[in-house]
Write an enzyme that holds these catalytic residues in place. Structure first.
Site, PDB file in Angstrom:
ATOM      1  N   HIS A 239     -78.901  -5.885   6.722  1.00 24.32           N
ATOM      2  CA  HIS A 239     -79.299  -6.515   7.984  1.00 24.32           C
ATOM      3  C   HIS A 239     -78.497  -5.972   9.162  1.00 24.32           C
ATOM      4  O   HIS A 239     -78.981  -5.953  10.297  1.00 24.32           O
ATOM      5  CB  HIS A 239     -79.132  -8.033   7.882  1.00 24.32           C
ATOM      6  CG  HIS A 239     -80.155  -8.784   8.682  1.00 24.32           C
ATOM      7  ND1 HIS A 239     -81.486  -8.840   8.331  1.00 24.32           N
ATOM      8  CD2 HIS A 239     -80.052  -9.482   9.838  1.00 24.32           C
ATOM      9  CE1 HIS A 239     -82.144  -9.556   9.213  1.00 24.32           C
ATOM     10  NE2 HIS A 239     -81.310  -9.955  10.144  1.00 24.32           N
ATOM     11  N   ARG A 242     -80.386  -3.208  10.482  1.00 21.98           N
ATOM     12  CA  ARG A 242     -81.517  -3.699  11.285  1.00 21.98           C
ATOM     13  C   ARG A 242     -81.029  -4.001  12.702  1.00 21.98           C
ATOM     14  O   ARG A 242     -81.675  -3.633  13.683  1.00 21.98           O
ATOM     15  CB  ARG A 242     -82.099  -4.943  10.620  1.00 21.98           C
ATOM     16  CG  ARG A 242     -83.302  -5.584  11.319  1.00 21.98           C
ATOM     17  CD  ARG A 242     -83.905  -6.635  10.391  1.00 21.98           C
ATOM     18  NE  ARG A 242     -84.812  -7.548  11.044  1.00 21.98           N
ATOM     19  CZ  ARG A 242     -86.102  -7.302  11.247  1.00 21.98           C
ATOM     20  NH1 ARG A 242     -86.624  -6.146  10.874  1.00 21.98           N
ATOM     21  NH2 ARG A 242     -86.879  -8.204  11.829  1.00 21.98           N
TER      22      ARG A 242
END
Length: 293
Positions: A239, A242
């Site tokens: 993440h 991301r």
């Protein structure tokens, strides 16, 4: 004294820890000290909701964190509930007082220079494991996919001719994400090594050493190990890549609506947190570069 009775109630009836009792005692001391400093003769018996709100404003003005203000308000509510039960007050003045909103933590991201160093360092490796690691990293960084999305990719989801990936996101919603030449080259090299070294048991694009679809845990370990080479951040998860993708896009001029679509966010408000990240970078750069910053 009612405060002492309340602390004994916490200590002996509620069996709260000594640390909790001490913390509640400190909060009530802060509160009564504030009431005395006002100089208008108010005490906890006569204070109303507006007085409590004024106290909270003073704390916020003094840079007390919202989480601490909310903790103190919670302790005050508990005290007034006890006082109400004991008949010392007719109403709980803290009952309907709302605390400040908690600060939203800004997304952590890896700097572009660190990502460049990582991707440049392992671009010559040609074995299956190395190519898998590099391809996972570069796709996560250059597309902003969620971990479930990249693990869920199949070979059929790649369109090399159009340079795009078909991604299945939350609630099975599909979207198309474009990719560039570097991703295409890395995918070709990885697929070639995979097909030469591993016997697949699935149509999955990314597989483990036994040919099974890569799991979340395996992906996490690969990403953590790779990012550990270039950053000391505590969070080194898929993440984070991301977040790194979104921040890099906005820092290099991409529109927020485009970033929203690429990330697969339903609401623009979800994407807007990355604008705060880039604004913080701008403030830092201003402070460092401007002679009167």
């Amino acid at each position: 004294m009612m405060i002492d009775q309340f602390l004994d109630y916490l200590r002996y009836e509620r069996r709260r820890s000594p640390r909790t009792v001490d913390r509640y005692g400190e909060v009530l001391k802060y509160y009564t000290d504030y009431l005395e400093e006002r100089g208008d003769g108010l005490s906890w018996l006569s204070a109303d909701a507006d007085v409590i709100r004024d106290w909270m404003e003073v704390m916020i003005d003094n840079k007390i964190k919202p989480a601490t203000v909310n903790m103190r308000l919670s302790a005050l509510r508990s005290f007034y509930r006890f006082a109400l039960r004991e008949g010392a007050v007719d109403v709980n003045p803290a009952a309907k007082v709302n605390g400040p909103k908690k600060e939203k933590a800004l997304p952590q991201f890896v700097k572009a220079s660190e990502m460049d160093r990582l991707l440049d360092a392992n671009c010559q490796e040609d074995d299956f494991k190395s190519l898998r690691a590099r391809t996972l990293i570069i796709i996560l960084y250059e597309t902003g996919m969620r971990r479930a999305e990249i693990v869920g990719l199949n070979d059929a989801d790649i369109d090399f001719g159009q340079g795009q990936l078909k991604v299945t996101g939350k609630r099975d919603k599909q979207r198309i994400i474009p990719f560039g030449e570097e991703v295409a080259e890395s995918l070709h090299r990885y697929i070639s090594a995979r097909d030469n070294e591993v016997q697949r048991t699935t149509d999955a694009l990314f597989v483990d050493n036994h040919g099974n679809r890569l799991t979340f845990e395996q992906l996490y370990k690969i990403v953590t190990r790779q990012l550990s080479a270039v950053t000391t951040m505590k969070k080194r998860s898929p993440h984070v890549l991301r977040h790194s993708f979104a921040t890099a896009m906005l820092n290099n001029g991409a529109g927020i609506e485009s970033v929203r679509q690429l990330l697969g966010h339903e609401s623009l408000a979800t994407t807007e947190i990355y604008t705060h990240t880039t604004f913080e970078q701008l403030k830092e750069a201003y402070a460092q570069a401007h002679p009167r910053g």
